[in-house]
Design a protein around this motif. Structure first.
Motif, PDB file in Angstrom:
ATOM      1  N   ARG A  64       3.983 -13.147  14.555  1.00 64.12           N
ATOM      2  CA  ARG A  64       2.901 -13.165  13.056  1.00 64.12           C
ATOM      3  C   ARG A  64       2.504 -12.013  12.825  1.00 64.12           C
ATOM      4  O   ARG A  64       2.150 -11.466  11.564  1.00 64.12           O
ATOM      5  N   ILE A  65       2.246 -10.929  13.728  1.00 69.60           N
ATOM      6  CA  ILE A  65       1.695  -9.725  13.302  1.00 69.60           C
ATOM      7  C   ILE A  65       2.759  -8.770  12.620  1.00 69.60           C
ATOM      8  O   ILE A  65       2.481  -8.170  11.653  1.00 69.60           O
ATOM      9  N   ALA A  66       4.077  -8.755  13.106  1.00 70.36           N
ATOM     10  CA  ALA A  66       4.991  -8.043  12.476  1.00 70.36           C
ATOM     11  C   ALA A  66       5.202  -8.733  10.913  1.00 70.36           C
ATOM     12  O   ALA A  66       5.188  -7.840   9.673  1.00 70.36           O
ATOM     13  N   LYS A  67       4.989 -10.026  10.689  1.00 69.29           N
ATOM     14  CA  LYS A  67       5.198 -10.594   9.228  1.00 69.29           C
ATOM     15  C   LYS A  67       4.042 -10.232   8.521  1.00 69.29           C
ATOM     16  O   LYS A  67       4.001  -9.782   7.427  1.00 69.29           O
ATOM     17  N   GLU A  68       2.963 -10.425   9.176  1.00 62.30           N
ATOM     18  CA  GLU A  68       1.703  -9.737   8.347  1.00 62.30           C
ATOM     19  C   GLU A  68       1.632  -8.374   8.029  1.00 62.30           C
ATOM     20  O   GLU A  68       1.458  -8.121   6.619  1.00 62.30           O
ATOM     21  N   ILE A  69       2.065  -7.611   8.885  1.00 60.45           N
ATOM     22  CA  ILE A  69       2.411  -6.185   8.483  1.00 60.45           C
ATOM     23  C   ILE A  69       3.361  -5.761   7.355  1.00 60.45           C
ATOM     24  O   ILE A  69       3.111  -5.163   6.519  1.00 60.45           O
ATOM     25  N   HIS A  70       4.571  -6.459   7.578  1.00 65.31           N
ATOM     26  CA  HIS A  70       5.476  -6.472   6.642  1.00 65.31           C
ATOM     27  C   HIS A  70       5.299  -7.075   5.373  1.00 65.31           C
ATOM     28  O   HIS A  70       5.454  -6.409   4.201  1.00 65.31           O
ATOM     29  N   ASP A  71       4.880  -8.351   5.278  1.00 65.35           N
ATOM     30  CA  ASP A  71       4.671  -9.004   3.941  1.00 65.35           C
ATOM     31  C   ASP A  71       3.279  -8.342   3.228  1.00 65.35           C
ATOM     32  O   ASP A  71       3.199  -8.558   2.042  1.00 65.35           O
ATOM     33  N   GLY A  72       2.533  -8.223   3.865  1.00 66.23           N
ATOM     34  CA  GLY A  72       1.049  -7.777   3.614  1.00 66.23           C
ATOM     35  C   GLY A  72       0.965  -6.219   3.263  1.00 66.23           C
ATOM     36  O   GLY A  72       1.109  -5.733   2.204  1.00 66.23           O
ATOM     37  N   ILE A  73       0.766  -5.399   4.150  1.00 65.56           N
ATOM     38  CA  ILE A  73       0.651  -3.980   4.252  1.00 65.56           C
ATOM     39  C   ILE A  73       1.925  -3.364   3.584  1.00 65.56           C
ATOM     40  O   ILE A  73       1.591  -2.428   2.835  1.00 65.56           O
ATOM     41  N   GLY A  74       3.046  -3.844   4.190  1.00 66.52           N
ATOM     42  CA  GLY A  74       4.131  -3.084   3.897  1.00 66.52           C
ATOM     43  C   GLY A  74       4.487  -3.174   2.681  1.00 66.52           C
ATOM     44  O   GLY A  74       4.838  -2.120   1.532  1.00 66.52           O
ATOM     45  N   GLN A  75       4.337  -4.334   1.628  1.00 64.61           N
ATOM     46  CA  GLN A  75       4.424  -4.388   0.377  1.00 64.61           C
ATOM     47  C   GLN A  75       3.396  -3.918  -0.472  1.00 64.61           C
ATOM     48  O   GLN A  75       3.852  -3.285  -1.532  1.00 64.61           O
ATOM     49  N   MET A  76       2.308  -3.842   0.038  1.00 61.11           N
ATOM     50  CA  MET A  76       1.194  -2.995  -0.837  1.00 61.11           C
ATOM     51  C   MET A  76       1.595  -1.532  -0.875  1.00 61.11           C
ATOM     52  O   MET A  76       1.313  -0.771  -1.606  1.00 61.11           O
ATOM     53  N   LEU A  77       2.099  -0.876   0.246  1.00 65.76           N
ATOM     54  CA  LEU A  77       2.453   0.473   0.345  1.00 65.76           C
ATOM     55  C   LEU A  77       3.756   0.776  -0.109  1.00 65.76           C
ATOM     56  O   LEU A  77       3.611   1.788  -0.956  1.00 65.76           O
ATOM     57  N   THR A  78       4.561  -0.060  -0.449  1.00 68.63           N
ATOM     58  CA  THR A  78       5.607   0.071  -1.272  1.00 68.63           C
ATOM     59  C   THR A  78       5.375   0.171  -2.832  1.00 68.63           C
ATOM     60  O   THR A  78       5.724   0.943  -3.450  1.00 68.63           O
ATOM     61  N   GLY A  79       4.335  -0.926  -2.963  1.00 68.71           N
ATOM     62  CA  GLY A  79       3.963  -0.736  -4.630  1.00 68.71           C
ATOM     63  C   GLY A  79       3.245   0.363  -4.832  1.00 68.71           C
ATOM     64  O   GLY A  79       3.212   0.941  -5.975  1.00 68.71           O
ATOM     65  N   LEU A  80       2.253   0.801  -3.701  1.00 66.29           N
ATOM     66  CA  LEU A  80       1.452   2.019  -4.021  1.00 66.29           C
ATOM     67  C   LEU A  80       2.665   3.456  -4.260  1.00 66.29           C
ATOM     68  O   LEU A  80       2.351   4.159  -5.101  1.00 66.29           O
ATOM     69  N   LYS A  81       3.586   3.353  -3.479  1.00 67.96           N
ATOM     70  CA  LYS A  81       4.462   4.409  -3.703  1.00 67.96           C
ATOM     71  C   LYS A  81       5.342   4.385  -4.949  1.00 67.96           C
ATOM     72  O   LYS A  81       5.328   5.318  -5.757  1.00 67.96           O
ATOM     73  N   PHE A  82       5.658   3.166  -5.314  1.00 70.80           N
ATOM     74  CA  PHE A  82       6.390   3.084  -6.747  1.00 70.80           C
ATOM     75  C   PHE A  82       5.544   3.460  -7.798  1.00 70.80           C
ATOM     76  O   PHE A  82       5.829   4.003  -8.762  1.00 70.80           O
ATOM     77  N   SER A  83       4.144   2.968  -7.764  1.00 67.15           N
ATOM     78  CA  SER A  83       3.321   3.306  -8.830  1.00 67.15           C
ATOM     79  C   SER A  83       2.810   4.744  -9.050  1.00 67.15           C
ATOM     80  O   SER A  83       2.639   5.199  -9.946  1.00 67.15           O
ATOM     81  N   LEU A  84       2.619   5.459  -7.623  1.00 69.35           N
ATOM     82  CA  LEU A  84       2.595   6.934  -7.665  1.00 69.35           C
ATOM     83  C   LEU A  84       3.578   7.612  -8.210  1.00 69.35           C
ATOM     84  O   LEU A  84       3.547   8.666  -9.021  1.00 69.35           O
ATOM     85  N   GLU A  85       4.951   7.220  -8.014  1.00 75.79           N
ATOM     86  CA  GLU A  85       6.184   7.703  -8.786  1.00 75.79           C
ATOM     87  C   GLU A  85       6.478   7.559 -10.093  1.00 75.79           C
ATOM     88  O   GLU A  85       6.778   8.313 -10.848  1.00 75.79           O
ATOM     89  N   SER A  86       5.599   6.505 -10.555  1.00 75.74           N
ATOM     90  CA  SER A  86       5.852   5.998 -12.070  1.00 75.74           C
ATOM     91  C   SER A  86       4.495   6.591 -13.022  1.00 75.74           C
ATOM     92  O   SER A  86       4.543   6.339 -13.980  1.00 75.74           O
ATOM     93  N   ILE A  87       3.834   7.349 -12.361  1.00 76.29           N
ATOM     94  CA  ILE A  87       2.722   8.125 -13.038  1.00 76.29           C
ATOM     95  C   ILE A  87       3.445   9.251 -13.858  1.00 76.29           C
ATOM     96  O   ILE A  87       3.979   9.998 -13.604  1.00 76.29           O
ATOM     97  N   ASP A  88       3.229   8.990 -15.244  1.00 76.37           N
ATOM     98  CA  ASP A  88       3.595   9.749 -16.357  1.00 76.37           C
ATOM     99  C   ASP A  88       2.116  10.686 -16.703  1.00 76.37           C
ATOM    100  O   ASP A  88       1.462  10.558 -17.513  1.00 76.37           O
TER     101      ASP A  88
END
Length: 152
Positions: A64-88
């Protein structure tokens, strides 16, 4: 069986033999031993079952913890990374909007990490014990659901 020498007349002695049938006592002792062994085996089996349930629950909690980290925090961090890379930076107005969005996203990630770590080991549990932790948990649950919960 007991053998006791008995003197009836001064120069005459006889042996008194006293016998008891201890078969029932021996059978009872064997039954007690059998029941004690059965009781011990039952307790061992019960402890094995409890131990396996504990391990199973630990594995479920880890999943449950692994899923929570992967599905929640992991996805948000991935989104943060892609958004940072897309700043023009050539478009300052859009970049400023995106940076504001990323600030909010980073706060959400921080909240997610705090929630996950709190769920792993609530500070109240180590500081104040299980009753205080359950009270705090029910209060938080009440805030989230709008329902009132009682600990009995």
């Amino acid at each position: 069986m007991s053998i006791v020498p008995v003197t009836i007349k001064k120069e005459e002695s006889e042996l008194l033999i006293i016998c008891f049938d201890i078969t029932e006592r021996k059978i009872a002792e064997q039954e007690i031993e059998r029941l004690n062994l059965k009781n011990t085996n039952d307790k061992l089996n019960q402890q094995k079952i409890i131990s396996s349930k504990i391990v199973e629950n630990q594995e479920n909690e880890q999943n449950r913890i692994a899923k929570e980290i992967h599905d929640g925090i992991g996805q948000m961090l991935t989104g943060l990374k892609f958004s940072l890379e897309s700043i023009d930076l050539s478009e300052p107005e859009k970049a400023a909007q995106k940076i504001e969005y990323l600030k909010k996203l980073s706060l959400d990630i921080i909240k997610g990490v705090r929630t996950a770590t709190f769920n792993l080991m609530p500070p109240e549990l180590s500081d104040h014990g299980i009753v205080s932790s359950l009270t705090k948990l029910t209060q938080e649950l009440s805030k989230l659901t709008g329902k009132k919960y009682l600990i009995l």
